[in-house]
Design a protein around this motif. Structure first.
Motif, PDB file in Angstrom:
ATOM      1  N   ASP A   1      32.732  26.343  76.841  1.00  0.00           N
ATOM      2  CA  ASP A   1      32.413  27.551  77.611  1.00  0.00           C
ATOM      3  C   ASP A   1      33.244  27.613  78.892  1.00  0.00           C
ATOM      4  O   ASP A   1      33.738  28.685  79.273  1.00  0.00           O
ATOM      5  CB  ASP A   1      30.923  27.580  77.955  1.00  0.00           C
ATOM      6  N   LEU A   2      33.398  26.451  79.557  1.00  0.00           N
ATOM      7  CA  LEU A   2      34.206  26.412  80.771  1.00  0.00           C
ATOM      8  C   LEU A   2      35.675  26.735  80.472  1.00  0.00           C
ATOM      9  O   LEU A   2      36.354  27.405  81.251  1.00  0.00           O
ATOM     10  CB  LEU A   2      34.105  25.034  81.437  1.00  0.00           C
ATOM     11  N   ILE A   3      36.166  26.255  79.332  1.00  0.00           N
ATOM     12  CA  ILE A   3      37.550  26.565  78.941  1.00  0.00           C
ATOM     13  C   ILE A   3      37.724  28.058  78.716  1.00  0.00           C
ATOM     14  O   ILE A   3      38.706  28.669  79.165  1.00  0.00           O
ATOM     15  CB  ILE A   3      37.945  25.771  77.678  1.00  0.00           C
TER      16      ILE A   3
ATOM     17  N   VAL B   1      34.873  16.619  74.248  1.00  0.00           N
ATOM     18  CA  VAL B   1      34.622  18.052  74.455  1.00  0.00           C
ATOM     19  C   VAL B   1      33.327  18.468  73.749  1.00  0.00           C
ATOM     20  O   VAL B   1      33.171  18.252  72.540  1.00  0.00           O
ATOM     21  CB  VAL B   1      35.813  18.889  73.937  1.00  0.00           C
ATOM     22  N   ASP B   2      32.390  19.049  74.533  1.00  0.00           N
ATOM     23  CA  ASP B   2      31.154  19.588  73.961  1.00  0.00           C
ATOM     24  C   ASP B   2      31.111  21.105  74.192  1.00  0.00           C
ATOM     25  O   ASP B   2      32.072  21.700  74.684  1.00  0.00           O
ATOM     26  CB  ASP B   2      29.936  18.884  74.550  1.00  0.00           C
ATOM     27  N   GLU B   3      29.986  21.713  73.848  1.00  0.00           N
ATOM     28  CA  GLU B   3      29.890  23.176  73.962  1.00  0.00           C
ATOM     29  C   GLU B   3      29.990  23.639  75.412  1.00  0.00           C
ATOM     30  O   GLU B   3      30.550  24.705  75.699  1.00  0.00           O
ATOM     31  CB  GLU B   3      28.562  23.657  73.346  1.00  0.00           C
ATOM     32  N   GLY B   4      29.461  22.840  76.346  1.00  0.00           N
ATOM     33  CA  GLY B   4      29.557  23.209  77.753  1.00  0.00           C
ATOM     34  C   GLY B   4      30.995  23.268  78.224  1.00  0.00           C
ATOM     35  O   GLY B   4      31.393  24.193  78.955  1.00  0.00           O
TER      36      GLY B   4
ATOM     37  N   TYR C   1      27.049  16.011  83.367  1.00  0.00           N
ATOM     38  CA  TYR C   1      26.394  16.159  82.058  1.00  0.00           C
ATOM     39  C   TYR C   1      26.897  15.169  80.997  1.00  0.00           C
ATOM     40  O   TYR C   1      26.187  14.902  80.014  1.00  0.00           O
ATOM     41  CB  TYR C   1      26.573  17.586  81.543  1.00  0.00           C
ATOM     42  N   LEU C   2      28.098  14.653  81.166  1.00  0.00           N
ATOM     43  CA  LEU C   2      28.637  13.730  80.167  1.00  0.00           C
ATOM     44  C   LEU C   2      28.686  12.294  80.667  1.00  0.00           C
ATOM     45  O   LEU C   2      28.992  11.383  79.906  1.00  0.00           O
ATOM     46  CB  LEU C   2      30.052  14.170  79.748  1.00  0.00           C
TER      47      LEU C   2
ATOM     48  N   PRO D   1      42.915  30.314  75.858  1.00  0.00           N
ATOM     49  CA  PRO D   1      41.682  29.536  76.048  1.00  0.00           C
ATOM     50  C   PRO D   1      40.861  29.372  74.783  1.00  0.00           C
ATOM     51  O   PRO D   1      40.312  28.286  74.536  1.00  0.00           O
ATOM     52  CB  PRO D   1      40.926  30.345  77.110  1.00  0.00           C
ATOM     53  N   PHE D   2      40.773  30.405  73.959  1.00  0.00           N
ATOM     54  CA  PHE D   2      39.942  30.298  72.757  1.00  0.00           C
ATOM     55  C   PHE D   2      40.540  29.303  71.756  1.00  0.00           C
ATOM     56  O   PHE D   2      39.812  28.658  70.988  1.00  0.00           O
ATOM     57  CB  PHE D   2      39.728  31.671  72.108  1.00  0.00           C
ATOM     58  N   LEU D   3      41.882  29.154  71.766  1.00  0.00           N
ATOM     59  CA  LEU D   3      42.520  28.179  70.878  1.00  0.00           C
ATOM     60  C   LEU D   3      42.259  26.752  71.362  1.00  0.00           C
ATOM     61  O   LEU D   3      42.011  25.850  70.552  1.00  0.00           O
ATOM     62  CB  LEU D   3      44.024  28.438  70.805  1.00  0.00           C
ATOM     63  N   ILE D   4      42.311  26.552  72.681  1.00  0.00           N
ATOM     64  CA  ILE D   4      42.009  25.226  73.231  1.00  0.00           C
ATOM     65  C   ILE D   4      40.562  24.862  72.929  1.00  0.00           C
ATOM     66  O   ILE D   4      40.262  23.746  72.473  1.00  0.00           O
ATOM     67  CB  ILE D   4      42.253  25.201  74.757  1.00  0.00           C
ATOM     68  N   ALA D   5      39.654  25.807  73.169  1.00  0.00           N
ATOM     69  CA  ALA D   5      38.224  25.555  72.952  1.00  0.00           C
ATOM     70  C   ALA D   5      37.931  25.227  71.487  1.00  0.00           C
ATOM     71  O   ALA D   5      37.065  24.407  71.173  1.00  0.00           O
ATOM     72  CB  ALA D   5      37.407  26.754  73.403  1.00  0.00           C
ATOM     73  N   ALA D   6      38.685  25.870  70.585  1.00  0.00           N
ATOM     74  CA  ALA D   6      38.427  25.685  69.159  1.00  0.00           C
ATOM     75  C   ALA D   6      39.018  24.393  68.602  1.00  0.00           C
ATOM     76  O   ALA D   6      38.531  23.871  67.592  1.00  0.00           O
ATOM     77  CB  ALA D   6      38.985  26.872  68.384  1.00  0.00           C
TER      78      ALA D   6
END
Length: 581
Positions: free
Chosen positions: A530-532, A524-527, A548-549, A447-452
């Protein structure tokens, strides 16, 4: 004249024809000594002449006479030596005929294969003369106006004539003659076989087909084309023609004509009339013979900008903003045939600048783009997407396009590439933009790789556009509005109207002509990040994107085009799903 023209150099012929001056020829020859290029290429690069001028002059150099069709009156019996469909397919016009020789004016005098095919069809010795595409097309319209039958009608007539026994069945493909390669080649060169295959290509090109299918069954054989995503049967030849027609396709595709037990694939370039088409040919052994599918690749697809593909301005702006970033991943998702590759090529066209290095890895490379480095994957030798992508990263690219992310290894390398300063464009097979994120999680990408790394996801579909000549407006009833999921504000609008397809000659009574895209864009935004990181479900992601988008779903994108009169409710219902928020 023929002998003298052979002795002349290309430059002398161009001067004699008045295309260039002697001074310009000297200048080009000096440039040629420095570059080592062929003279024709140097002249075109310098802007002194066009490629067609070079082609015509090379034809004259090879001994052909030059013909001005606009000043030539062709006897009717000479015109009738070639049927309208054959002349159009090969882009030629018969101009003189004797008992044993036929002279034809050619749009492409360097294509000697045309002369060989015409000799097979006519049984005459065929000699070429130099002309050009415009003059040949004009002469075709002027001289073949008496032949008004459609290609489809000519196909039916020809296959019925063959089926009545004007040609013996032994000549056209009985099983006992197919064990010998020479017999198969002979079958493929029968004039009627050549003509049927050529007519099929003509029909497909004129109807803007994306695929041609040759399908063999126990007692039947049929030929279908896919137009605007829908298969249409154009002719059902006699079953005994199947081997002959399949052999003809293999011959022009440079396949092993004797191999009928293993699948084969190849790619060819054909000139159909004045149109050059790329075709990807695939054969497959089936229960009663071989199935052949030919994908017609639209060269113009790589030239389309995103707006021309039907992108709304806001979606285009979002894509343009994402692909201008120095790194990150943008994914395009949708089923097979939804236009994902065309969208990616549209993005690459925007990015293809002298200061940027772009490398693609595809399976296979469908369209060749100038100034791009393109690589075919080859699973047979172990060149997978993952392995190819690893090697690409050693080639110092700025932007990488990966045809498809199929497995965890490819996904991980794509993520690593984006995190090390590369922009990565690729595709996945999912139903919606939010589901693409959960698909990556399901593939066990961290997940952290997808988010990044993930910057945007674009989901898309292609739906048919209604024919503008026969469309009719109507007021939808409650049942249809419920099925479409129309919002209350739309339902209560007294001006709400949809369109339905009636069918006319212009659209060949289908009610539709062409296709347009439906798009669902998530930036993709910060929200979302966080969900990812929380491994959110696709439902949670969709609700966030909607709230939100302001994400427009595929169904809503379809509804907008339906109320604008671009497509029908039936197309929207067929290609999109209704999600409950």
């Amino acid at each position: 004249m023929a002998l003298g023209s052979r002795e002349k150099q290309l430059g002398d012929i161009l001067v004699e024809q008045g295309v260039i001056s002697p001074l310009q020829l000297d200048e080009a020859l000096q440039r040629q000594r420095l570059t080592g290029d062929m003279l024709g290429r140097v002249l075109v690069t310098m802007g002194l002449c066009e490629e067609q001028d070079i082609i015509e002059s090379l034809g004259v150099q090879s001994g052909m006479e030059r013909i001005d069709l606009s000043k030539l009156k062709i006897p009717e019996d000479t015109i009738r030596s070639l049927t309208a469909d054959v002349a159009k397919f090969y882009s030629v016009i018969p101009i003189r005929m004797t008992d044993e020789k036929l002279i034809v004016a050619m749009a492409d005098p360097l294509n000697i294969q045309v002369l060989d095919d015409l000799q097979q069809i006519t049984g005459l010795q065929v000699q070429g003369a130099v002309s050009n595409e415009l003059d040949v097309a004009t002469a075709w319209k002027a001289n073949y106006s008496f032949e008004g039958d459609s290609i489809h009608e000519m196909l039916i007539d020809l296959q019925e004539r063959v089926g009545t026994g004007e040609l013996s069945m032994e000549e056209m493909g009985l099983q006992q003659v197919t064990g010998d390669v020479d017999n198969l080649v002979e079958l493929a060169q029968q004039p009627e076989v050549i003509k049927i295959v050529n007519l099929v290509f003509l029909e497909a090109v004129q109807k803007r087909a994306s695929d041609i299918h040759f399908e063999i069954y126990e007692e039947d054989f049929r030929i279908r084309i896919r137009v605007d995503g829908i298969l249409q049967e154009i002719v059902s030849p006699a079953r005994h023609l199947a081997i002959a027609l399949t052999s003809r396709i293999k011959v022009i595709s440079n396949m092993d004509i004797s191999e009928r037990r293993m699948p084969q694939d190849n790619r060819i370039e054909l000139k159909v009339g004045d149109t050059i088409i790329d075709i990807r040919v695939s054969t497959l052994p089936v229960l009663h013979g071989e199935s052949v599918v030919m994908r017609i690749l639209d060269r113009n697809a790589v030239k389309h900008d995103l707006i021309a593909l039907g992108f709304p301005q806001d979606v285009f702006d979002s894509i343009d903003n994402v692909i201008r970033k120095p790194n990150g991943i943008m994914l395009v998702t949708g089923p097979t045939g939804s236009g994902k590759t065309t969208t990616l090529y549209g993005c690459l066209n925007l990015l293809n600048e002298p200061g940027v290095k772009i490398i693609t890895t595809e399976d296979p490379v469908e369209f060749q783009i100038d100034q791009l480095i393109q690589c075919n994957v080859n699973d047979d030798v172990g060149l997978t997407f993952a392995r190819c992508l690893r090697s690409i990263l050693r080639q110092d690219p700025d932007i990488v396009m990966v045809g498809e992310i199929r497995d965890l290894e490819t996904a991980q390398i794509a993520v690593e590439a984006s995190l090390t300063g590369h922009l990565v464009l690729s595709t996945l097979h999912t139903n919606s933009a939010p589901e693409t994120i959960t698909r990556l999680l399901d593939m066990d990408v961290e997940p952290f790789l997808i988010a990044a790394s993930l910057e945007a996801v674009l989901a898309q579909r292609l739906c048919r556009k209604i024919c503008r000549f026969c469309k009719e407006t109507y007021k939808p009833d409650e049942e249809e509005m419920d099925a479409l999921g129309l919002p209350p504000a739309w339902r209560n609008d007294p001006k709400l109207q949809l369109v339905k397809a009636n069918g006319c000659e212009s659209c060949e009574f289908t009610g539709y002509s062409g296709r347009t895209g439906l798009y669902e864009m998530v930036t993709v935004d910060e929200g979302i990040r966080d969900l990812i990181l929380d491994s959110a479900t696709s439902i949670q992601l969709r609700r966030y994107c909607r709230k939100y988008l302001g994400m427009i779903t595929l169904r809503e994108a379809g509804l907008l085009k339906a109320v604008q009169g671009i497509t029908t409710a039936e197309e929207v219902l067929y290609h999109t799903d209704l999600y409950e928020d």
